[in-house]
Design an enzyme around this catalytic site. Structure first.
Site, mmCIF file in Angstrom:
data_model
loop_
_atom_site.group_PDB
_atom_site.id
_atom_site.type_symbol
_atom_site.label_atom_id
_atom_site.label_comp_id
_atom_site.label_asym_id
_atom_site.label_seq_id
_atom_site.Cartn_x
_atom_site.Cartn_y
_atom_site.Cartn_z
ATOM 1 C CD GLN A 21 -2.934 -1.174 2.275
ATOM 2 O OE1 GLN A 21 -2.662 -1.829 3.269
ATOM 3 N NE2 GLN A 21 -4.045 -0.478 2.177
ATOM 4 N NE ARG A 78 -0.103 -5.063 11.966
ATOM 5 C CZ ARG A 78 -1.097 -5.105 11.070
ATOM 6 N NH1 ARG A 78 -1.879 -4.061 10.888
ATOM 7 N NH2 ARG A 78 -1.320 -6.205 10.368
ATOM 8 C CG HIS A 121 -1.012 -6.231 5.022
ATOM 9 N ND1 HIS A 121 -1.145 -5.627 6.259
ATOM 10 C CD2 HIS A 121 -2.113 -5.871 4.324
ATOM 11 C CE1 HIS A 121 -2.272 -4.918 6.293
ATOM 12 N NE2 HIS A 121 -2.875 -5.041 5.125
ATOM 13 C CG ASN A 163 -3.406 -7.563 7.849
ATOM 14 O OD1 ASN A 163 -3.599 -7.029 8.936
ATOM 15 N ND2 ASN A 163 -4.132 -7.269 6.773
ATOM 16 C CD GLU A 164 -7.843 -6.969 8.014
ATOM 17 O OE1 GLU A 164 -8.196 -6.955 6.821
ATOM 18 O OE2 GLU A 164 -8.086 -6.038 8.798
ATOM 19 C CG ASN A 290 -6.374 -5.321 11.869
ATOM 20 O OD1 ASN A 290 -5.575 -5.092 12.776
ATOM 21 N ND2 ASN A 290 -5.995 -5.735 10.672
ATOM 22 C CE1 TYR A 292 -9.571 0.557 9.334
ATOM 23 C CE2 TYR A 292 -9.392 -1.829 9.529
ATOM 24 C CZ TYR A 292 -8.808 -0.593 9.292
ATOM 25 O OH TYR A 292 -7.468 -0.508 9.020
ATOM 26 C CD GLU A 354 -4.970 -2.934 9.500
ATOM 27 O OE1 GLU A 354 -6.038 -2.624 8.923
ATOM 28 O OE2 GLU A 354 -4.161 -3.740 9.010
ATOM 29 C CD1 TRP A 400 -5.868 1.997 7.404
ATOM 30 C CD2 TRP A 400 -4.131 0.645 7.824
ATOM 31 N NE1 TRP A 400 -5.331 1.628 6.203
ATOM 32 C CE2 TRP A 400 -4.268 0.799 6.439
ATOM 33 C CE3 TRP A 400 -3.099 -0.160 8.335
ATOM 34 C CZ2 TRP A 400 -3.401 0.174 5.533
ATOM 35 C CZ3 TRP A 400 -2.257 -0.785 7.436
ATOM 36 C CH2 TRP A 400 -2.413 -0.614 6.041
ATOM 37 C CD GLU A 407 -8.516 0.793 1.827
ATOM 38 O OE1 GLU A 407 -7.460 0.978 2.458
ATOM 39 O OE2 GLU A 407 -9.322 -0.094 2.094
ATOM 40 C CD1 TRP A 408 -6.400 -2.848 0.976
ATOM 41 C CD2 TRP A 408 -4.968 -3.918 -0.383
ATOM 42 N NE1 TRP A 408 -5.269 -3.173 1.707
ATOM 43 C CE2 TRP A 408 -4.379 -3.817 0.907
ATOM 44 C CE3 TRP A 408 -4.239 -4.554 -1.392
ATOM 45 C CZ2 TRP A 408 -3.110 -4.327 1.200
ATOM 46 C CZ3 TRP A 408 -2.975 -5.064 -1.100
ATOM 47 C CH2 TRP A 408 -2.434 -4.950 0.176
#
Ligand code: GBH
Length: 451
Positions: A21, A78, A121, A163-164, A290, A292, A354, A400, A407-408
């Site tokens: 990213q 991180r 990630h 990650n995730e 994480n 959100y 995050e 984050w 952003e993907w």
């Protein structure tokens, strides 16, 4: 506003990023392509048709970025290591790529910032045939963990394997919105299993090299509330939580998948071997969570929803306000989630790895007044301080993200940074939220920012 928030003086404050990213430098130092490079090259995959070739140019600007972190009072960082930068296609170390991370670690050390590295990630090397659908990829990941333990392990006090993994498995192989872009329910469960196997094998490999590293994994568990009190919606919400949470947390603690998830792997059930569970269940020093937002689930209607067992209802903003990416601002979900997870699994010490918001406010006259993000951070940190006061063992928080970044699937259209990036000039401008966070961290740790 900061007065109401209190945190232990030992609480660890930092920011988070991920290699793909922010780094750019896609063809430098012998870096190989990842499945995200391939995905970006496919028309229609990324909203603004962008890619990670330059991103925030962090590969070249890391000294400036580390100095920026230090000036904002961030004492923990991180980041993720790009597998494709540090290992060649034959599995040998790539000295030029390793050197980049050594220089980054030097810079962090010079500024008194403690690193927390994530090994994966989402940027899987393209050359690994079959990706996460191939069991061999789990072994290759353990080889990569072994390489990092040997080459950089003495500099890394805290390391997360994945990650995730939910995103890699289900957004990548079932929804098809993340690389590699498949839509195959059974495959997504195979990928989920191989990811957790990779995690376990990597912890074993790392521990065989070093015993002094705190090892963990970063997950994005989710609260899935039913859209209504109807039994079908309640059942759907439960299935959604099994997929998002139990599929990843159960193996960590030596527990089988729930029967509903075992059933969904269908004809590919044999790819889960009886010896795998013990490998997945390595003792952990920490878990990264994480957070959100929450999800709302309803009963399935279409064929693909039926295979999945649920559908997600897109938030409208009627119940809770939305961030610019359209996610509900729901701070109490953080508390509900931590309480729920701790009731169900014997979690090791927790770091919030995050938390943040897409607030696309721009810079005007040198200032970025990201009021919504500041409010988001304030309300989520208030919830976090309540959890800590209630006795939950939460040791740190990484916002984050440091920078606006790739952003993907949203490309550069969504901005999560506490520092604004003007991509045309690569100018960094700390936003109002960064200053607000700086004041809070300073007050809670009593430590002045390092220059
Ligand atoms: C994290 O992903 C990532 O670790 C980070 O790289 C990323 O930049 C950041 O958050 C912000 O997105 O159920 O299909 O509606 C968060 C991934 C993406 C997980 C959206 C839940 C809802 C997908 N989240 N998602 S869906």
């Amino acid at each position: 506003m900061t007065d109401v928030l209190s945190f232990p003086s030992s609480f660890e404050w930092g920011c988070a990023t991920a290699a793909f990213q922010i780094e750019g430098g896609a063809h430098e130092g012998g870096k190989l392509p990842s499945i995200w490079d391939d995905f970006c090259a496919q028309p229609g995959r990324i909203k603004d048709a962008s890619d990670g070739l330059v991103a925030c140019d962090h590969y070249h600007r890391y000294p400036e970025d580390v100095a920026l972190m230090a000036s904002l009072g961030l004492r923990h960082y991180r980041f993720s290591i790009a597998w494709t930068r540090v290992m060649d296609a034959q599995g040998r170390p790539n000295p030029a790529g390793l050197d980049f991370y050594r220089r980054l670690l030097d810079e962090l050390q010079r500024h008194g910032i403690t690193p927390n590295a994530t090994l994966f990630h989402w940027d899987l090397p393209s050359h690994l045939e079959g990706g996460w659908l191939n069991r061999d990829t789990a072994q290759r990941f353990a080889d990569y963990a072994d390489l990092i333990a040997r080459e950089l392990g003495d500099r890394l006090p805290r390391v997360a394997t994945l990650n995730e993994p939910w995103c890699s498995a289900f957004l990548g192989h079932d929804r098809g919105v993340f690389a590699p872009g498949l839509q195959d329910r059974e495959a997504s469960l195979v990928a989920a299993h191989h990811l957790m196997l990779a995690h376990g094998l990597a912890v074993q490999a790392w521990r065989a090299v070093r015993s002094d590293t705190a090892l963990g994994i970063v997950l994005n568990p989710e609260l899935c509330d039913p859209a209504s009190a109807a039994a079908a919606d309640v059942a759907a919400a439960r299935l959604a939580e099994l997929e998002r949470n139990d599929v990843f947390l159960n193996p960590l603690f030596g527990r089988e998948w729930p029967a509903e998830m075992l059933a969904q792997i269908g004809t590919r059930a044999h790819e889960r071997r009886s010896e795998d569970l013990a490998i997945c269940a390595q003792p952990l020093d920490f878990i990264g969570l994480n957070y959100y937002t929450r999800s709302v689930a309803r009963a399935p209607a279409s064929a693909s929803e039926t295979r999945r067992g649920y559908a997600i209802v897109p938030p409208t903003g009627a119940e809770h306000p939305l961030t610019d990416i359209g996610w509900e601002i729901y701070p109490s979900g953080l508390g509900r989630m931590v309480r729920k997870l701790c009731a169900q699994w014997p979690l090791p010490p927790i770091w919030i790895t995050e938390n943040g918001a897409a607030d696309n406010t721009g810079v005007s006259q040198g200032e970025c007044h990201d009021v919504m993000r500041t409010h988001y951070l304030q309300t989520h940190l208030a919830e976090l301080s309540t959890l800590i006061e209630a006795g939950f063992d939460i040791r740190g928080y990484y916002v984050w993200s440091l920078l606006d970044n790739f952003e993907w699937a949203e490309g550069y259209s969504q901005r999560f940074g506490i520092v604004h990036v003007d991509y045309a000039t690569q100018t960094r401008t700390p936003k109002h939220s960064a200053r607000w966070l700086q004041a809070l961290m300073q007050r809670s740790t009593g430590v002045a920012p390092k220059r």
